[in-house]
Design an enzyme around this catalytic site. Structure first.
Site, PDB file in Angstrom:
ATOM      1  N   CYS A 103       0.851  -1.186   0.000  1.00 35.11           N
ATOM      2  CA  CYS A 103       0.000   0.000   0.000  1.00 35.11           C
ATOM      3  C   CYS A 103       0.887   1.236   0.000  1.00 35.11           C
ATOM      4  O   CYS A 103       2.116   1.137   0.106  1.00 35.11           O
ATOM      5  CB  CYS A 103      -0.897   0.000   1.241  1.00 35.11           C
ATOM      6  SG  CYS A 103       0.032   0.094   2.791  1.00 35.11           S
ATOM      7  N   HIS A 122       5.885  -5.260   8.469  1.00 37.25           N
ATOM      8  CA  HIS A 122       5.904  -6.656   8.880  1.00 37.25           C
ATOM      9  C   HIS A 122       6.087  -7.588   7.680  1.00 37.25           C
ATOM     10  O   HIS A 122       5.138  -8.180   7.169  1.00 37.25           O
ATOM     11  CB  HIS A 122       4.616  -7.003   9.635  1.00 37.25           C
ATOM     12  CG  HIS A 122       4.592  -6.477  11.036  1.00 37.25           C
ATOM     13  ND1 HIS A 122       3.435  -6.296  11.764  1.00 37.25           N
ATOM     14  CD2 HIS A 122       5.599  -6.089  11.853  1.00 37.25           C
ATOM     15  CE1 HIS A 122       3.729  -5.821  12.961  1.00 37.25           C
ATOM     16  NE2 HIS A 122       5.044  -5.692  13.035  1.00 37.25           N
ATOM     17  N   HIS A 151      -0.202  -5.130  19.455  1.00 40.49           N
ATOM     18  CA  HIS A 151       0.217  -4.777  18.101  1.00 40.49           C
ATOM     19  C   HIS A 151       0.900  -3.404  18.138  1.00 40.49           C
ATOM     20  O   HIS A 151       0.462  -2.501  18.852  1.00 40.49           O
ATOM     21  CB  HIS A 151      -0.990  -4.731  17.166  1.00 40.49           C
ATOM     22  CG  HIS A 151      -0.631  -4.590  15.719  1.00 40.49           C
ATOM     23  ND1 HIS A 151      -0.339  -3.366  15.147  1.00 40.49           N
ATOM     24  CD2 HIS A 151      -0.475  -5.517  14.734  1.00 40.49           C
ATOM     25  CE1 HIS A 151      -0.041  -3.545  13.870  1.00 40.49           C
ATOM     26  NE2 HIS A 151      -0.116  -4.843  13.603  1.00 40.49           N
ATOM     27  N   GLU A 178       0.880  -0.883  16.232  1.00 37.02           N
ATOM     28  CA  GLU A 178       0.014   0.261  15.942  1.00 37.02           C
ATOM     29  C   GLU A 178      -0.842   0.628  17.146  1.00 37.02           C
ATOM     30  O   GLU A 178      -1.048   1.809  17.436  1.00 37.02           O
ATOM     31  CB  GLU A 178      -0.875  -0.035  14.727  1.00 37.02           C
ATOM     32  CG  GLU A 178      -1.727   1.157  14.327  1.00 37.02           C
ATOM     33  CD  GLU A 178      -2.693   0.859  13.197  1.00 37.02           C
ATOM     34  OE1 GLU A 178      -3.790   1.451  13.210  1.00 37.02           O
ATOM     35  OE2 GLU A 178      -2.353   0.043  12.322  1.00 37.02           O
ATOM     36  N   THR A 237      -5.984   0.394  12.024  1.00 34.76           N
ATOM     37  CA  THR A 237      -6.255   0.546  10.582  1.00 34.76           C
ATOM     38  C   THR A 237      -6.355  -0.775   9.838  1.00 34.76           C
ATOM     39  O   THR A 237      -6.815  -0.800   8.693  1.00 34.76           O
ATOM     40  CB  THR A 237      -5.154   1.392   9.914  1.00 34.76           C
ATOM     41  OG1 THR A 237      -3.901   0.717  10.024  1.00 34.76           O
ATOM     42  CG2 THR A 237      -5.069   2.772  10.533  1.00 34.76           C
ATOM     43  N   SER A 274       1.809 -10.006  10.653  1.00 32.11           N
ATOM     44  CA  SER A 274       1.113  -8.963   9.894  1.00 32.11           C
ATOM     45  C   SER A 274      -0.383  -9.058  10.159  1.00 32.11           C
ATOM     46  O   SER A 274      -1.045 -10.008   9.732  1.00 32.11           O
ATOM     47  CB  SER A 274       1.393  -9.125   8.391  1.00 32.11           C
ATOM     48  OG  SER A 274       0.512  -8.328   7.625  1.00 32.11           O
ATOM     49  N   SER A 275      -0.934  -8.063  10.848  1.00 29.34           N
ATOM     50  CA  SER A 275      -2.346  -8.074  11.198  1.00 29.34           C
ATOM     51  C   SER A 275      -3.232  -8.109   9.961  1.00 29.34           C
ATOM     52  O   SER A 275      -4.164  -8.914   9.864  1.00 29.34           O
ATOM     53  CB  SER A 275      -2.688  -6.847  12.041  1.00 29.34           C
ATOM     54  OG  SER A 275      -4.077  -6.774  12.294  1.00 29.34           O
ATOM     55  N   SER A 334       1.973  -5.363   3.296  1.00 34.07           N
ATOM     56  CA  SER A 334       3.424  -5.263   3.443  1.00 34.07           C
ATOM     57  C   SER A 334       4.161  -6.371   2.704  1.00 34.07           C
ATOM     58  O   SER A 334       5.364  -6.564   2.901  1.00 34.07           O
ATOM     59  CB  SER A 334       3.809  -5.269   4.928  1.00 34.07           C
ATOM     60  OG  SER A 334       3.230  -6.369   5.606  1.00 34.07           O
TER      61      SER A 334
END
Length: 335
Positions: A21, A50, A134, A136, A175, A233-234, A279
């Site tokens: 992204c 990640h 996490h 974030e 997000t 990676s969420s 990612s």
């Protein structure tokens, strides 16, 4: 009969959008540009994004990844903060040491920070919907004073949540969450706290939304759904869940060709879906397609549900640094 003709057929539903992204692209670019401008080492607090392929590639270029600032010597070299964002205490500590720091926080994460801060300024207690631990979430909670924010992870958490003033609440979200799960949590919160104030704009980012919608369109009837991404990676893990809920027999998170569960596919004709987390570089998608073609006669169906044209520029201090073609290929996830 030729070897090619004897291969079973695999229909690959390839999602678009997928992969990098704008926020990830910007963060990687900041590290590469910093290495070009300041030379190695460039320190990076936590993984810039990640993905092991990206982190290893940057390490090969001269990036040094650290957990905390106290691991960095006073050598005048810059430190980059990851795309996930950091608590306010981190840049404050860097400034106290007169460190040169470059903040690669995704602008959409920064927007969530601002929305949370605005809730507090307007007298509201902040509800943060997200996953405990996490980066974030740690970064967002670290924008606010202790006692002004509560983390909600599930609908069950809503039932147990008992704020001091139910009429003075505002929420934001991580997000990279599942759209459906988050909608259920928000609905539960709104039912319990009808005066709760929503953020001024959607917290879940465009890339998370677009990738989940493409997976939903591709998943029904597929025998297997491959999500290229890292275990930490969420947004990638959410895509696996979305694929299975949307009708794929099985969703699997893969970091590269070595993780493809060929035993699940067997030797029969099959339908496989594939996407990549925000990612995950495209070079890994290409490698997986190559591996599939070694065992199957592959036909690719592109499933496009949105177009992405977002671009987040790097900070001014790095904009005049030239990049080679190889640099740009890495930044774009193509090599």
């Amino acid at each position: 009969m030729s070897a090619i003709a004897s291969k079973p057929t695999l229909t690959l539903r390839l999602c678009d959008p997928r992969g990098f992204c704008a926020g990830v692209d910007r963060a990687i670019q900041i590290v590469v540009l910093a290495l070009k401008k300041y030379g190695a080492p460039v320190y990076v607090r936590h993984e810039i994004v990640h993905n092991r392929y990206v982190v290893d590639g940057l390490r090969d270029m001269g990036a040094v990844f650290v957990k905390e600032l106290d691991e960095i010597p006073d050598d005048g070299q810059p430190v980059v903060f990851s795309a996930h964002g950091v608590p306010k205490s981190v840049p404050a500590a860097a400034a106290e040491r007169a460190m040169l720091y470059l903040d690669a926080t995704c602008p959409l994460v920064s927007k969530v920070h601002k929305q949370a801060i605005l809730h507090v300024k307007r007298g509201r207690h902040v509800i943060l919907i997200g996953h405990r631990g996490h980066p974030e979430v740690i970064g967002t909670m670290g924008q606010l004073q202790p006692g002004t924010v509560s983390l909600i992870e599930t609908v069950d958490d809503v039932a147990a949540f008992d704020p001091a003033d139910p009429a003075a609440l505002g929420f934001v979200t991580q997000t990279t969450l599942s759209l459906d799960d988050t909608a259920a949590i928000v609905a539960a919160l709104q039912a319990k706290f009808p005066q709760m104030v929503a953020p001024s704009s959607e917290s879940i980012c465009y890339a998370t939304t677009n990738r989940q919608e493409a997976v939903k369109a591709s998943a029904p009837g597929s025998d297997l759904f491959l999500i290229v991404g890292a275990p930490n990676s969420s947004n990638s893990k959410r895509l696996v869940e979305v694929a299975e809920r949307a009708g794929s027999t099985r969703g699997v998170l893969v970091q590269g060709p070595q993780d493809i569960p060929f035993d699940v596919l067997g030797t029969k004709d099959c339908v496989v879906g594939m996407s990549a987390g925000a990612s995950a570089p495209e070079v890994l998608v290409d490698a997986i397609i190559t591996a599939l073609k070694e065992r199957f006669t592959v036909s690719i169906e592109l499933v496009q549900t949105a177009e992405e044209n977002e671009n987040f520029p790097v900070m001014r201090t790095l904009r005049d640094v030239p990049l080679t073609g190889a640099d740009m290929a890495f930044v774009n996830g193509e090599g």
